[in-house]
Scaffold this active site. Structure first.
Site, PDB file in Angstrom:
ATOM      1  CB  CYS A  25     -10.046   1.805   0.249  1.00  0.00           C
ATOM      2  SG  CYS A  25     -11.156   0.980  -0.912  1.00  0.00           S
ATOM      3  CB  SER A  49      -0.919   0.010   1.217  1.00  0.00           C
ATOM      4  OG  SER A  49      -1.744  -1.127   1.165  1.00  0.00           O
ATOM      5  CG  HIS A 109     -12.620   0.707   2.899  1.00  0.00           C
ATOM      6  ND1 HIS A 109     -11.945  -0.319   2.256  1.00  0.00           N
ATOM      7  CD2 HIS A 109     -11.941   0.924   4.056  1.00  0.00           C
ATOM      8  CE1 HIS A 109     -10.915  -0.686   2.973  1.00  0.00           C
ATOM      9  NE2 HIS A 109     -10.882   0.047   4.080  1.00  0.00           N
TER      10      HIS A 109
END
Lengths: 379, 653
Positions: free
Chosen positions: B383, B327, B370
């Protein structure tokens, strides 16, 4: 065959003989020995120890021997030729059993006061015997096969014994010395041509025998031949000696690097620098001029010997004189060729210069014989 | 006289004729000898003279002393230690065994040492000094010197050998030196005659290897005269050596030490970079090792311990290790889409927990989804679906280009061993390397830093610094060589829209400082040092459909090498970036749990220039922080990495 053949009356007697010696040769021999002392002093790093003092003592002994031999009449020497030859053969046999082993070769016999190398002695006794033989042999038989084979056998016996020690250099010298006397005595040309042809054949055979079960010479001799042909193939091993010798010789230049300034010998790059390779030190320190001068001294000795022989109508004396000259010539010619890379390193000293008792004594003794022939020549 | 006859006279003439022939032959041979003499002594004299000089003159090298290495404050990191040794000359010693026996009473010598010395003494020429013992204490040397009359042929000598006083902190950065090997000679295109000296020490890894040339210096020479067996007769001339250049690193030793201590116990790496000028203040890689072992010649058990450790202590993970950035790569994807105008700050994407792309279901880490996600929320809560969507809009080539602009997939010019290029994949790359077409699923994976994307901790730190400043920050490890500062590079504007960058930074701030942010637990409480960061958790295994249906196995239940990598990148202070930090904990689990606290601690240490006050931590984290501070304070860099777990537990108790 007795002294009666000689006209005793015409020969000088007593101490008057000294006046009839060939003094130029004595002076030349002393000069060459002097060069030897000088070089031995140099290779010892400027010291009479360990070589010069011993060599001077041998020189003194050798000069004494030379005068004693010269005083004895030449017919005496002719008559003891056979005994001398047999004596040297016995010593050669003795060296097989009692000899000292040095550097892979059995060459020396210790007589207590001197360590004698019988092979050196043999060079002269063979010449003596052959001179006596041709003096005795009626001239018309000189070239008859039977009378040619006999001296050949007389030469080959000591040659083969010296070869067994093994000492290739000395055996070649004996062979060539003996051959030269036969040639001088008038043996027909054809024999020499055929022998030389056979010799070439033998050399081919020796090379063919390499690595087989019937190998004719030792491995170390093969290696010496290899490195003679191409010293660069093993510059640090077997070729080291000859490479370093050539460097020393060549680096001398015209005038040399100066007495005791030769780096090759002073720093021990030269092998056997006090014996077989002493000429390289001379050439390094005195250059071309020095080396040429020594060669000139040698040449003069040869010339005076031949001149003496030519004036000597006695066959034995003449043959002996020529034979000794040839033997002496072979000594320095082989030694110089060897250190200059023209011949394989076979272990022949530089006559009267190299450190070594036997060759000094034997050579001075031989010059004594030559002087005896000179003094007692018929006039 | 024999009675003269016709025959006798004829015979005498023949003998004379032949004597002339023989004499002529002899003169001819002598003439040949003279010609040969002349050729050698006159024509080739020069060549032979040269050979004679070569024989006699040896050129001995005087090795230079190697340049020193300092940290940014001038603390010595690599030095040349005086190495006291005892040497013995056989010909001066007389009875070797007798002298050795006396020596043993004065100096501790192992039997192997003695055997080796005896062997050497026997083999070498009698005048060659043989080293009996090395690295002796001054006391030993003093005792030997005091007893010199009883020890003929024995002398004490001083040599130089490399030592690393802060060894393990810098093992991966500095590397180490070792004796030059045949392999080195074949590898290096280096004609320096110094390399021919047996056991000459050259840099093997790290800065020591990369800056070998300036560090080594230049050899001096002395001409000596030697004899045929190599004995030195006298010195003819001498030219002194030139000491190698001293090198100053940008690393800050207290911080570097703290980083190593903080990472201890994990297989992890951290990089601290100055956002303004790119100076690398710390490059940590754990576990580490003692480079001094290699200088002395490492023992087999030590070598095996290092080599067989699954945490790979010998690898400089900070620059060599490449990991899927997970991420932490999302800033790249987001920036690409923003710059391309494919998304606005407020546009929302609905995350249902997964997205179908080309009949394949791609999951978000949060199964339940989400909901509606805008840019800020997507970074803050990390997300995945949002980025799948963005990536499909911009395509991989633009993402790849952006990644390279931010420093991923390019090899940074840092003088350490095996600096990795990482990988910012694009269509052309896949076609070329894999020989297959780029598939849409690859783009989806790459958008969240999975799939083919690979980055090293150094690259992630550079990326973070570039996002924080908007400038092309270039890492710099070498501050100066021989007192000459190395030029600063980079600093040009990246050409990114400042509004877009501001939005990304703001979202990264939210990650750390807003409730619900993935790194909220690892925030900094001090007002002036607020963090902005991004967590990352990169999968190293494939999660099958069955496993997903069953429920994804928790990291704790997996074997270590199948657990996720934990990543974290951050910079601080958020409003005026000074440092950027990246942390990777190999197989550490989630980035927020495993990596973020470490990065936060390192950042605090950097910002405060020492141990930070506990008030800088959020109140919930203070007891843990206090414990960590105690642990790192007692960190022993020379402890074997194998003992790690037991000692940590001991501290806990």
């Amino acid at each position: 065959m007795s002294y009666l053949d000689y006209s005793v009356a015409t020969a000088p007697s007593g101490f008057r003989k000294i006046l009839f010696l060939s003094w130029p040769i004595i002076l030349l021999v002393c000069s060459v020995c002097g060069v030897g002392f000088m070089m031995l002093y140099s290779v010892a790093g400027g010291s009479v120890d360990p070589w010069v003092d011993t060599q001077v003592r041998r020189f003194g002994l050798g000069m004494a021997v030379m005068f004693v031999v010269a005083m004895a009449p030449i017919w005496f020497w002719r008559n003891v030729s056979g005994v001398a030859y047999l004596g040297s053969l016995i010593l050669l046999v003795a060296v097989e059993f009692f000899g000292d082993l040095q550097m892979g070769a059995q060459r020396w016999i210790d007589l207590g006061f001197i360590r004698l190398q019988p092979s050196e002695l043999t060079k002269i006794t063979v010449v003596m015997l052959l001179a006596a033989y041709y003096d005795w042999l009626p001239a018309d038989r000189t070239s008859r096969p039977l009378w040619v084979i006999l001296p050949v056998i007389l030469i080959l016996i000591p040659v083969s014994m010296v070869l067994r020690q093994p000492d290739l250099g000395t055996s070649l010298l004996i062979l060539m010395g003996g051959g030269a006397v036969m040639f001088l005595a008038g043996v027909h040309w054809a024999y020499f041509v055929s022998v030389i042809t056979a010799g070439v054949g033998l050399i081919v055979a020796i090379f063919q025998s390499r690595g087989t079960s019937w190998q004719l010479i030792q491995d170390y001799q093969f290696r010496r031949i290899d490195t003679f042909i191409d010293p660069s193939q093993d510059p640090l091993g077997a070729g080291y000696h000859i490479t370093q010798a050539k460097i020393a010789l060549g680096s001398g230049g015209w005038t040399g690097r100066g007495y005791m300034q030769g780096t090759q010998s002073r720093l021990n790059f030269l092998p056997e620098k006090h014996t077989d390779f002493i000429f390289t030190t001379l050439a390094e320190e005195f250059g071309f001029i020095g080396a040429f001068s020594l060669l000139a001294l040698y040449a003069l000795i040869i010339i005076f010997c031949i001149a003496s022989g030519l004036r000597n109508p006695d066959r034995f004396s003449a043959l002996l004189t020529y034979g000794i000259a040839v033997t002496f010539f072979l000594f320095f010619a082989v030694n110089m060729s060897m250190v200059m890379g023209l011949a394989p390193v076979v272990g022949v000293p530089l006559p009267l210069v190299s450190y070594g008792g036997s060759s000094m004594l034997v050579l001075l003794g031989a010059f004594g014989l030559m002087q005896s022939a000179h003094v007692h020549r018929p006039r | 006289m024999k009675r003269p006859t016709q025959k006798n006279a004829e015979l005498a003439r023949r003998v004379s004729r032949r004597a002339f022939v023989i004499g002529g032959l002899q003169l001819a041979v002598m003439g040949g000898l003279v010609v040969r003499m002349r050729t050698m002594q006159v024509e080739q004299a020069e060549d032979f003279r040269l050979l004679a000089e070569e024989n006699r003159i040896n050129i001995r090298l005087i090795p230079p002393s190697r340049g020193l290495v300092y940290d940014r404050e001038g603390l010595t990191l690599a030095q040349n230690e005086q190495n006291y040794r005892i040497v013995m000359v056989r010909e001066d010693a007389g009875d070797v065994d007798d002298v050795l026996n006396r020596l043993v009473k004065l100096v501790k010598l192992t039997p192997e040492n003695l055997d080796r010395a005896r062997e050497e003494l026997r083999k070498r020429s009698p005048f060659v000094p043989v080293t009996i013992a090395e690295r002796l204490a001054w006391d030993d040397i003093a005792r030997v010197s005091a007893n010199a009359p009883a020890l003929p042929g024995v002398t004490a000598e001083v040599g130089l050998s490399r030592s690393y006083p802060n060894g393990s902190y810098y093992a991966h950065v500095l590397g180490y030196v070792g004796p030059v090997s045949d392999f080195d000679l074949s590898r290096l295109d280096d004609q320096d005659p110094l390399l021919q000296i047996p056991r000459f020490q050259i840099g093997k890894t790290g800065v020591e290897a990369k800056l070998e040339k300036p560090l080594r210096g230049k050899a001096g020479t002395k001409q000596i005269e030697v004899n045929a067996v190599g004995r030195v007769m006298r010195e003819l001339s001498r030219e002194e050596s030139t000491t190698g250049a001293n090198i100053q690193l940008s690393i800050d030793t207290p911080l570097q030490a703290y980083v190593q201590a903080r990472l201890d116990g994990e297989s992890a790496s951290a990089v601290v970079i100055d956002c303004e000028n790119g100076d690398l203040h710390a490059i940590g890689s754990a576990p580490t090792f003692d480079p001094n072992l290699f200088v002395r010649g490492i023992s087999v058990p030590d070598w095996q311990a290092l080599n067989e450790n699954k945490f790979r202590p010998l690898a400089a993970k900070s620059v060599q290790g490449t990991y899927p950035p997970g991420s932490t790569f999302k800033m790249v994807t987001a920036l690409t889409a923003l710059e391309d105008g494919q998304v606005t700050f407020d546009e929302t994407v609905k995350c249902t927990g997964h997205k179908e792309v080309a009949d394949v279901r791609f999951h978000c880490w949060k199964r339940s989804g989400h909901g509606n996600v805008n840019l800020r929320k997507s970074l803050k809560e990390s997300c995945d679906v949002y980025y799948y969507d963005l990536a499909l809009r911009v395509g991989i080539d633009k993402i790849s280009e952006m990644a390279k602009r931010l420093g991923i997939g390019v090899r940074h010019d840092v003088p350490m061993s095996a600096v990795a290029r990482g990988l910012a994949p694009n269509k052309a790359w896949k076609q070329e390397v894999r020989g297959r077409d780029w598939r849409i699923g690859d783009t989806v994976n790459a958008s969240i830093g999975q799939g083919d994307v690979l980055a090293s901790p150094l690259q992630l730190a550079v990326m973070t610094a570039r996002i924080a400043t908007g400038k092309s920050v270039e890492p710099r490890l070498i501050k100066s060589v021989d007192g000459v500062p190395t030029p600063e590079r980079g600093g040009e504007d990246l050409g990114l829209n400042e509004n877009n960058l501001r939005e990304i930074r703001s979202a990264m701030f939210a990650v750390c400082n807003e409730r619900g942010g993935t790194a909220y637990a690892s925030r900094i409480n001090a007002r002036e040092f607020k963090l902005a960061g991004k967590t990352g958790t990169s999968q190293v295994r494939r999660i099958t459909a069955e496993e997903r249906a069953r429920g994804v196995t928790k990291n704790e239940d997996l074997p270590w090498e199948r657990r996720d990598h934990a990543l974290y990148v951050c910079y601080a202070p958020a409003d005026n970036p000074k440092y950027a930090v990246s942390v990777i904990v190999e197989h550490g689990g989630g980035g927020s749990k495993a990596a973020a606290p470490i990065a936060r601690d390192i950042m605090l240490q950097a910002l405060y220039g020492g141990t930070p006050p506990l008030e800088a931590y959020p109140s919930a984290a203070r007891s843990q922080a206090a414990r960590t501070q105690r642990q790192t304070a007692t960190f022993d860099p020379f402890r074997s990495p194998l003992d790690d777990t037991t000692e940590t537990e001991g501290d806990d108790a």
